[in-house]
Motif scaffolding. Structure first.
Motif, PDB file in Angstrom:
ATOM      1  N   SER A 107       0.823  -1.210   0.000  1.00  0.00           N
ATOM      2  CA  SER A 107       0.000   0.000   0.000  1.00  0.00           C
ATOM      3  C   SER A 107       0.855   1.258   0.000  1.00  0.00           C
ATOM      4  O   SER A 107       1.908   1.325   0.626  1.00  0.00           O
ATOM      5  N   ASN A 108       0.355   2.262  -0.717  1.00  0.00           N
ATOM      6  CA  ASN A 108       0.980   3.584  -0.715  1.00  0.00           C
ATOM      7  C   ASN A 108       0.161   4.564   0.112  1.00  0.00           C
ATOM      8  O   ASN A 108       0.469   5.752   0.150  1.00  0.00           O
ATOM      9  N   VAL A 109      -0.883   4.076   0.759  1.00  0.00           N
ATOM     10  CA  VAL A 109      -1.769   4.912   1.564  1.00  0.00           C
ATOM     11  C   VAL A 109      -1.092   5.187   2.906  1.00  0.00           C
ATOM     12  O   VAL A 109      -0.467   4.296   3.490  1.00  0.00           O
ATOM     13  N   ALA A 110      -1.215   6.417   3.386  1.00  0.00           N
ATOM     14  CA  ALA A 110      -0.663   6.766   4.696  1.00  0.00           C
ATOM     15  C   ALA A 110      -1.246   5.835   5.756  1.00  0.00           C
ATOM     16  O   ALA A 110      -2.422   5.462   5.685  1.00  0.00           O
ATOM     17  N   LEU A 111      -0.426   5.469   6.723  1.00  0.00           N
ATOM     18  CA  LEU A 111      -0.873   4.546   7.765  1.00  0.00           C
ATOM     19  C   LEU A 111      -2.172   4.994   8.414  1.00  0.00           C
ATOM     20  O   LEU A 111      -3.082   4.189   8.624  1.00  0.00           O
ATOM     21  N   GLU A 112      -2.281   6.275   8.725  1.00  0.00           N
ATOM     22  CA  GLU A 112      -3.471   6.812   9.402  1.00  0.00           C
ATOM     23  C   GLU A 112      -4.732   6.680   8.562  1.00  0.00           C
ATOM     24  O   GLU A 112      -5.839   6.714   9.087  1.00  0.00           O
ATOM     25  N   GLN A 113      -4.565   6.518   7.252  1.00  0.00           N
ATOM     26  CA  GLN A 113      -5.706   6.429   6.335  1.00  0.00           C
ATOM     27  C   GLN A 113      -5.939   5.018   5.801  1.00  0.00           C
ATOM     28  O   GLN A 113      -6.891   4.780   5.068  1.00  0.00           O
TER      29      GLN A 113
END
Length: 165
Positions: free
Chosen positions: A64-70
Motif C-alpha cells: 500500500s501507498n496509503v498513509a498509515l493513518e488512512q
C-alpha cells in the motif's frame, strides 16, 4: 471433540489476577470501548513509531501507498487486535483463564510464528499498548492500572506462545 472456545488455565488460581486489577482493567476498557477503532489505530501507530520495521510484517502495508493513518485495512486490523486484547483482559479473572476462540488462538500462534515474532516484538507491543491505554484514560492512569494491564497482557502472550509451534 474440541469446543468452539479453547480455554487455557493460568497457574496461581485466584491470586494471579486480583479483583482490584480486574476492576481497573474493566473500568479503563469501558472508557475506551466506544472509540476502540481510534485507540487501536493509535496502538499500532505507536508500535510502528517504536519499531518501524514491524510494518514489513503486514502484507497489506507492504502493498500500500496509503498513509498509515488512512489505511482502511490497518484500521480494521488494529481495531480487531485492540478489542480482542482488551476483551481477553476483561475476561481474565471472571473466567479464571485466557479465553479466545480456539481457531483465533491457533491462527494467532501460527501467524506470529510465520512472521518470526520474538519476545522483543511482544515487549514493544506491550509498551505500545500500555502507552495507548495511558493516553486513553488520562488522569485515571495509575501504577496499579499499569500493573493490571501488564498482568493481563502477560497471560494473553503466554496463551499465544503456546500455539507458536
Amino acid at each position: 471433540m474440541m469446543s468452539s472456545v479453547e480455554i487455557l488455565k493460568v497457574e496461581g488460581g485466584e491470586s494471579w489476577f486480583t479483583e482490584e486489577e480486574e476492576g481497573l482493567v474493566s473500568k479503563s476498557w469501558n472508557l475506551m470501548k466506544k472509540d476502540a477503532g481510534e485507540w487501536g489505530l493509535k496502538f499500532f501507530l505507536k508500535i510502528f513509531e517504536i519499531a518501524p520495521s514491524a510494518q514489513k510484517m503486514f502484507s497489506f502495508l507492504r502493498e500500500s501507498n496509503v498513509a498509515l493513518e488512512q489505511n482502511a485495512k490497518l484500521k480494521a486490523h488494529a481495531k480487531s487486535v485492540f478489542v480482542m486484547t482488551c476483551e481477553a483482559a476483561v475476561e481474565l479473572r471472571r473466567s479464571g483463564e485466557v479465553v479466545i476462540r480456539e481457531s483465533s488462538l491457533k491462527k494467532l500462534g501460527g501467524v506470529h510464528l510465520k512472521y518470526g515474532v520474538v519476545d522483543e516484538h511482544f515487549e514493544v507491543t506491550k509498551y505500545a499498548l500500555l502507552e495507548t491505554i495511558k493516553e486513553a484514560v488520562g488522569e485515571m492512569w495509575t501504577p496499579e492500572m499499569k500493573r493490571a494491564w501488564s498482568v493481563a497482557y502477560h497471560h494473553l502472550v503466554a496463551a499465544i506462545k503456546t500455539h507458536m509451534k
